[in-house]
Design a protein around this motif. Structure first.
Motif, mmCIF file in Angstrom:
data_model
loop_
_atom_site.group_PDB
_atom_site.id
_atom_site.type_symbol
_atom_site.label_atom_id
_atom_site.label_comp_id
_atom_site.label_asym_id
_atom_site.label_seq_id
_atom_site.Cartn_x
_atom_site.Cartn_y
_atom_site.Cartn_z
ATOM 1 N N TRP A 47 0.826 -1.200 0.000
ATOM 2 C CA TRP A 47 0.000 0.000 0.000
ATOM 3 C C TRP A 47 0.869 1.263 0.000
ATOM 4 O O TRP A 47 0.545 2.248 -0.662
ATOM 5 C CB TRP A 47 -0.962 0.016 1.178
ATOM 6 N N ALA A 48 1.995 1.212 0.685
ATOM 7 C CA ALA A 48 2.909 2.355 0.694
ATOM 8 C C ALA A 48 3.411 2.653 -0.723
ATOM 9 O O ALA A 48 3.532 3.818 -1.123
ATOM 10 C CB ALA A 48 4.084 2.098 1.635
ATOM 11 N N GLU A 49 3.679 1.622 -1.496
ATOM 12 C CA GLU A 49 4.114 1.813 -2.890
ATOM 13 C C GLU A 49 2.988 2.370 -3.752
ATOM 14 O O GLU A 49 3.229 3.208 -4.627
ATOM 15 C CB GLU A 49 4.668 0.517 -3.478
ATOM 16 N N VAL A 50 1.763 1.903 -3.511
ATOM 17 C CA VAL A 50 0.609 2.451 -4.243
ATOM 18 C C VAL A 50 0.479 3.939 -3.923
ATOM 19 O O VAL A 50 0.291 4.770 -4.819
ATOM 20 C CB VAL A 50 -0.684 1.689 -3.897
ATOM 21 N N GLU A 51 0.610 4.300 -2.656
ATOM 22 C CA GLU A 51 0.525 5.708 -2.254
ATOM 23 C C GLU A 51 1.659 6.530 -2.860
ATOM 24 O O GLU A 51 1.440 7.658 -3.311
ATOM 25 C CB GLU A 51 0.544 5.831 -0.730
ATOM 26 N N ARG A 52 2.862 5.973 -2.878
ATOM 27 C CA ARG A 52 3.997 6.689 -3.454
ATOM 28 C C ARG A 52 3.783 6.939 -4.942
ATOM 29 O O ARG A 52 3.969 8.045 -5.449
ATOM 30 C CB ARG A 52 5.294 5.893 -3.238
ATOM 31 N N SER A 84 -5.205 10.133 -6.185
ATOM 32 C CA SER A 84 -5.420 9.602 -4.839
ATOM 33 C C SER A 84 -4.951 8.148 -4.840
ATOM 34 O O SER A 84 -4.851 7.510 -5.906
ATOM 35 C CB SER A 84 -6.898 9.669 -4.468
ATOM 36 N N ALA A 85 -4.674 7.621 -3.664
ATOM 37 C CA ALA A 85 -4.276 6.218 -3.576
ATOM 38 C C ALA A 85 -5.407 5.326 -4.072
ATOM 39 O O ALA A 85 -5.168 4.317 -4.735
ATOM 40 C CB ALA A 85 -3.894 5.863 -2.137
ATOM 41 N N LEU A 131 -4.484 0.587 -11.387
ATOM 42 C CA LEU A 131 -3.643 -0.607 -11.434
ATOM 43 C C LEU A 131 -4.482 -1.873 -11.646
ATOM 44 O O LEU A 131 -4.085 -2.764 -12.398
ATOM 45 C CB LEU A 131 -2.810 -0.720 -10.157
ATOM 46 N N LEU A 132 -5.644 -1.942 -11.012
ATOM 47 C CA LEU A 132 -6.529 -3.087 -11.224
ATOM 48 C C LEU A 132 -7.022 -3.133 -12.665
ATOM 49 O O LEU A 132 -7.059 -4.197 -13.290
ATOM 50 C CB LEU A 132 -7.713 -3.026 -10.262
#
Length: 69
Positions: free
Chosen positions: A18-23, A31-32, A39-40
């Motif tokens: 999740w941290a990578e998605v947020e980054r 937004s995340a 990505l999905l």
């Protein structure tokens, strides 16, 4: 608050993932949540699943960095 045409649900996800998605979302000015949806959609497209384009003003305003449009 989620828009009425979107499904909301709790998601259990590895904190590092999740941290990578947020980054990545911050890098691409999303937004995340929007990044996770993108990505999905990309993963499904690679598997041959065809979906209607996303609806809403944010999706219309943003250009796809991969297509160069």
């Amino acid at each position: 608050m989620a828009s009425p045409e979107k499904k909301s649900f709790p998601l259990r996800i590895d904190p590092a993932l999740w941290a990578e998605v947020e980054r990545l979302a911050a890098t691409e000015l999303r937004s995340a949540n929007a990044q996770a949806e993108l990505l999905l959609r990309e993963a499904l497209a690679r598997r041959g699943v065809k979906l209607a384009p996303p609806q809403g003003r944010a999706s219309a305003a943003r250009k796809d960095p991969e297509s160069g449009s």
